[in-house]
Scaffold this motif. Structure first.
Motif, PDB file in Angstrom:
ATOM      1  N   LEU A 179       0.817  -1.204   0.000  1.00 49.45           N
ATOM      2  CA  LEU A 179       0.000   0.000   0.000  1.00 49.45           C
ATOM      3  C   LEU A 179       0.860   1.267   0.000  1.00 49.45           C
ATOM      4  O   LEU A 179       0.545   2.249  -0.693  1.00 49.45           O
ATOM      5  N   ALA A 180       1.946   1.256   0.787  1.00 49.13           N
ATOM      6  CA  ALA A 180       2.828   2.418   0.817  1.00 49.13           C
ATOM      7  C   ALA A 180       3.475   2.655  -0.542  1.00 49.13           C
ATOM      8  O   ALA A 180       3.584   3.804  -1.006  1.00 49.13           O
ATOM      9  N   ALA A 181       3.900   1.580  -1.212  1.00 52.09           N
ATOM     10  CA  ALA A 181       4.530   1.717  -2.531  1.00 52.09           C
ATOM     11  C   ALA A 181       3.530   2.230  -3.564  1.00 52.09           C
ATOM     12  O   ALA A 181       3.848   3.117  -4.374  1.00 52.09           O
ATOM     13  N   LEU A 182       2.310   1.674  -3.536  1.00 52.22           N
ATOM     14  CA  LEU A 182       1.291   2.132  -4.480  1.00 52.22           C
ATOM     15  C   LEU A 182       0.948   3.607  -4.241  1.00 52.22           C
ATOM     16  O   LEU A 182       0.765   4.384  -5.189  1.00 52.22           O
ATOM     17  N   PHE A 222      10.336  15.093 -15.116  1.00 48.59           N
ATOM     18  CA  PHE A 222      11.271  13.968 -15.258  1.00 48.59           C
ATOM     19  C   PHE A 222      11.699  13.434 -13.889  1.00 48.59           C
ATOM     20  O   PHE A 222      11.786  12.222 -13.676  1.00 48.59           O
ATOM     21  N   GLN A 223      11.935  14.335 -12.939  1.00 46.95           N
ATOM     22  CA  GLN A 223      12.328  13.895 -11.600  1.00 46.95           C
ATOM     23  C   GLN A 223      11.216  13.109 -10.913  1.00 46.95           C
ATOM     24  O   GLN A 223      11.464  12.067 -10.296  1.00 46.95           O
ATOM     25  N   TRP A 224       9.973  13.615 -11.014  1.00 46.29           N
ATOM     26  CA  TRP A 224       8.872  12.907 -10.361  1.00 46.29           C
ATOM     27  C   TRP A 224       8.617  11.548 -11.011  1.00 46.29           C
ATOM     28  O   TRP A 224       8.392  10.545 -10.308  1.00 46.29           O
ATOM     29  N   PHE A 225       8.640  11.477 -12.337  1.00 42.90           N
ATOM     30  CA  PHE A 225       8.434  10.187 -13.007  1.00 42.90           C
ATOM     31  C   PHE A 225       9.596   9.236 -12.722  1.00 42.90           C
ATOM     32  O   PHE A 225       9.400   8.019 -12.592  1.00 42.90           O
ATOM     33  N   CYS A 265       9.000   7.847  -9.322  1.00 39.71           N
ATOM     34  CA  CYS A 265       7.931   6.848  -9.404  1.00 39.71           C
ATOM     35  C   CYS A 265       8.481   5.515  -9.924  1.00 39.71           C
ATOM     36  O   CYS A 265       8.170   4.451  -9.375  1.00 39.71           O
ATOM     37  N   ALA A 266       9.305   5.573 -10.971  1.00 44.11           N
ATOM     38  CA  ALA A 266       9.888   4.349 -11.521  1.00 44.11           C
ATOM     39  C   ALA A 266      10.825   3.687 -10.509  1.00 44.11           C
ATOM     40  O   ALA A 266      10.867   2.458 -10.394  1.00 44.11           O
ATOM     41  N   LEU A 267      11.566   4.497  -9.747  1.00 48.42           N
ATOM     42  CA  LEU A 267      12.476   3.933  -8.746  1.00 48.42           C
ATOM     43  C   LEU A 267      11.712   3.189  -7.659  1.00 48.42           C
ATOM     44  O   LEU A 267      12.109   2.085  -7.251  1.00 48.42           O
ATOM     45  N   ALA A 323       8.801   1.786  -7.986  1.00 48.55           N
ATOM     46  CA  ALA A 323       8.273   0.566  -8.592  1.00 48.55           C
ATOM     47  C   ALA A 323       9.358  -0.501  -8.703  1.00 48.55           C
ATOM     48  O   ALA A 323       9.126  -1.682  -8.392  1.00 48.55           O
ATOM     49  N   ILE A 324      10.548  -0.106  -9.133  1.00 52.93           N
ATOM     50  CA  ILE A 324      11.638  -1.084  -9.287  1.00 52.93           C
ATOM     51  C   ILE A 324      12.039  -1.664  -7.938  1.00 52.93           C
ATOM     52  O   ILE A 324      12.228  -2.894  -7.791  1.00 52.93           O
ATOM     53  N   LEU A 325      12.181  -0.826  -6.926  1.00 48.59           N
ATOM     54  CA  LEU A 325      12.556  -1.323  -5.599  1.00 48.59           C
ATOM     55  C   LEU A 325      11.484  -2.244  -5.026  1.00 48.59           C
ATOM     56  O   LEU A 325      11.802  -3.270  -4.397  1.00 48.59           O
ATOM     57  N   TYR A 326      10.231  -1.919  -5.241  1.00 48.64           N
ATOM     58  CA  TYR A 326       9.154  -2.765  -4.733  1.00 48.64           C
ATOM     59  C   TYR A 326       9.179  -4.132  -5.417  1.00 48.64           C
ATOM     60  O   TYR A 326       9.099  -5.172  -4.757  1.00 48.64           O
ATOM     61  N   VAL A 327       9.293  -4.124  -6.744  1.00 48.02           N
ATOM     62  CA  VAL A 327       9.299  -5.399  -7.480  1.00 48.02           C
ATOM     63  C   VAL A 327      10.484  -6.255  -7.056  1.00 48.02           C
ATOM     64  O   VAL A 327      10.360  -7.473  -6.837  1.00 48.02           O
TER      65      VAL A 327
END
Length: 258
Positions: free
Chosen positions: A18-21, A231-234, A237-239, A241-245
């Motif tokens: 939930l925190a990651a989402l 670009f920084q915010w996206f 967001c990608a970081l 997602a990658i750490l969560y996965v």
């Protein structure tokens, strides 16, 4: 049993999920907001370019401006001024830079030459150009050629002169104030001089033989800044997602530790 415990989805897993989402939703929305800001600034720039390409604004139309609402549709329009300088009301805005050097912006009111019944007596404040300052004597005023009689000059409509931060009370609040100012409020200057100044200024353009530089900076709406923030915010967001996965899915299910 070790593997069963690691693959069991407990409350900690769902809390991290939930925190990651939430973090991904927040950063993605902030990135989209920055893109919308950039689109808004691009639309403003397009409007500025469109106004700059229009024919010069008639002087009677300029003389009809009475407030900020009336000024807004005319900003950045080209105009051909005609009138007489009010030389004794010339002021020098200090700490202005051009070519990386400190100096003054020279401002002189111009009494407009208007047809009868078209706001005769109206005066507009003209940002005439930039001059370097004397480093040996900071109070010395530079020589500025101000021709007598009626003059004609090109310019573009602008708001009041830009302000710089100042630590003390604004100069120029009464008669006899110094001609060197940090900032200039048009309404206060009109009250000080008794001139019927319009609530705007005109930035003089074109070359001249008055010794003033007019390499004015282009109007920058900061579009690149918004793209950089997006670009920084996206990227953040990608970081997330990658750490969560990696930590919550790959290491838990695909590569469980013994």
């Amino acid at each position: 049993m070790n593997t069963d415990r690691r693959t069991r989805l407990g409350w900690r897993f769902w809390l991290i999920t939930l925190a990651a989402l939430g973090a991904m939703a927040l950063t993605a929305s902030l990135g989209r907001w920055q893109l919308s800001r950039a689109a808004h600034k691009l639309a403003l720039q397009s409007a500025i370019d469109e106004r700059a390409a229009q024919p010069p604004l008639p002087l009677p139309r300029l003389a009809q401006v009475r407030d900020a609402d009336g000024l807004q549709p005319l900003l950045h329009r080209q105009v051909q001024l005609r009138g007489q300088w009010v030389e004794d009301a010339t002021v020098f805005l200090d700490n202005r830079q051009m070519y990386g050097r400190p100096g003054f912006f020279v401002l002189t009111p111009l009494r407009l030459a208007l047809p009868a019944g078209a706001g005769q007596g109206a005066v507009v404040l003209v940002q005439r150009g930039w001059v370097p300052r004397d480093f040996l004597d900071r109070t010395r005023l530079p020589e500025v050629a101000t021709p007598p009689g009626e003059v004609q000059l090109p310019g573009r409509v602008a708001g009041p002169p830009s302000r710089l931060y100042e630590f003390q009370a604004p100069a120029g609040t009464g008669p006899g104030s110094s001609r060197i100012r940090q900032n200039l409020d048009v309404a206060a200057f009109a009250a000080e001089t008794g001139l019927p100044l319009l609530p705007l200024s005109v930035v003089q353009t074109g070359a001249g033989a008055d010794g003033l530089s007019r390499d004015w900076p282009a109007v920058d709406n900061g579009v690149d800044k918004h793209y950089g923030y997006a670009f920084q915010w996206f990227g953040l967001c990608a970081l997330v997602a990658i750490l969560y996965v990696w930590f919550q899915l790959v290491r838990r299910f695909a590569r469980p530790r013994p």
